[in-house]
Design an enzyme around this catalytic site. Structure first.
Site, mmCIF file in Angstrom:
data_model
loop_
_atom_site.group_PDB
_atom_site.id
_atom_site.type_symbol
_atom_site.label_atom_id
_atom_site.label_comp_id
_atom_site.label_asym_id
_atom_site.label_seq_id
_atom_site.Cartn_x
_atom_site.Cartn_y
_atom_site.Cartn_z
ATOM 1 C CD GLU A 1 32.327 -74.361 29.118
ATOM 2 O OE1 GLU A 1 31.927 -73.264 28.686
ATOM 3 O OE2 GLU A 1 33.515 -74.598 29.404
ATOM 4 C CG ASP B 1 25.722 -74.417 25.825
ATOM 5 O OD1 ASP B 1 25.034 -73.745 26.610
ATOM 6 O OD2 ASP B 1 25.856 -74.131 24.621
ATOM 7 C CG ASP C 1 32.513 -72.436 32.084
ATOM 8 O OD1 ASP C 1 31.509 -71.997 31.482
ATOM 9 O OD2 ASP C 1 33.636 -71.897 32.029
ATOM 10 C CD GLU D 1 27.214 -74.298 30.091
ATOM 11 O OE1 GLU D 1 26.428 -73.407 29.740
ATOM 12 O OE2 GLU D 1 28.423 -74.328 29.744
#
Length: 227
Positions: free
Chosen positions: A45, A49, A118, A121
């Protein structure tokens, strides 16, 4: 490693066939299912991102060569925020393939905005690790699609807009109050209420106080604007 039927279907919806299926398995494994020999998706995650951020920064610069930093920043924030990632996750039914512990399944984890965002990502990171930046970029641009072209409509910060609404009418800034906090530490749920001096209120819940405040502000703005 062989993929389950659910993960094969997800792979097709992503439009990326994994050379190393373990990356996809890792990406959909929530912390409630982690063990000493099975890692969860939190580190992915973190990476995803950053990959998403670079893809969107490039896309926004290419889309509007005259935009200032002040114009680009809210557009960028709207495209990379957790709510948008969760919307994309719902679009590809990512929740159906997530590996969750029993408690998360019973509490509706497959529909939770924070968990979906989450996981989205993490999936981006999985594609990046499996095939590099260009493959991850192609997938992100395909999945985000028209959101990039129409981001201006969604770029204004709801809390800022609500504060401007109040100030334009001679009111004090909105007040935000935490009504409750529930759920485990790794997946909390906050309920926030926003109140205006003129008496209007709204509540919303999310996986962080900040997200819940923004969601409550948006609910109240929609009401005030007749939405």
């Amino acid at each position: 490693m062989k993929l389950s039927a659910e993960l094969k279907a997800l792979q097709a919806r992503l439009g990326h066939e994994f050379a190393e299926p373990r990356h996809l398995v890792h990406a959909v494994t929530h912390s409630s299912m982690s063990t000493p020999t099975r890692s969860d998706n939190q580190r992915l995650e973190f990476l995803g991102d950053r990959v998403l951020g670079l893809v969107m920064a490039e896309a926004l610069l290419a889309a509007d060569s005259r935009a200032t930093e002040g114009q680009l920043a809210p557009r960028f924030n709207a495209l990379v925020r957790k709510e948008t990632c969760a919307d994309v996750a719902r679009q590809i039914d990512l929740g159906a393939a997530m590996k969750l512990g029993r408690s998360e399944m019973l509490s509706g984890g497959r529909r939770k905005m924070a968990l979906l965002g989450d996981a989205m990502e993490a999936v981006i990171a999985a594609v990046y690790l499996d095939a590099g930046f260009e493959a991850a970029k192609a997938m992100v641009l395909r999945l985000w699609g028209k959101r990039i072209d129409t981001v201006e409509d969604d770029a204004r910060d709801a809390k800022t807009s609500l504060q401007e609404w109040a100030q334009a009418r001679g009111q004090n800034p909105p007040v935000y109050e935490q009504i409750s906090r529930s759920g485990p530490d790794h997946s909390p749920v906050f309920i926030i209420e926003v109140r205006l001096e003129s008496g209007q209120t709204a509540q919303a819940k999310a996986g962080s106080k900040r997200q819940a405040e923004h969601a409550a502000a948006k609910v109240l703005l929609d009401r005030l604007n007749g939405g």
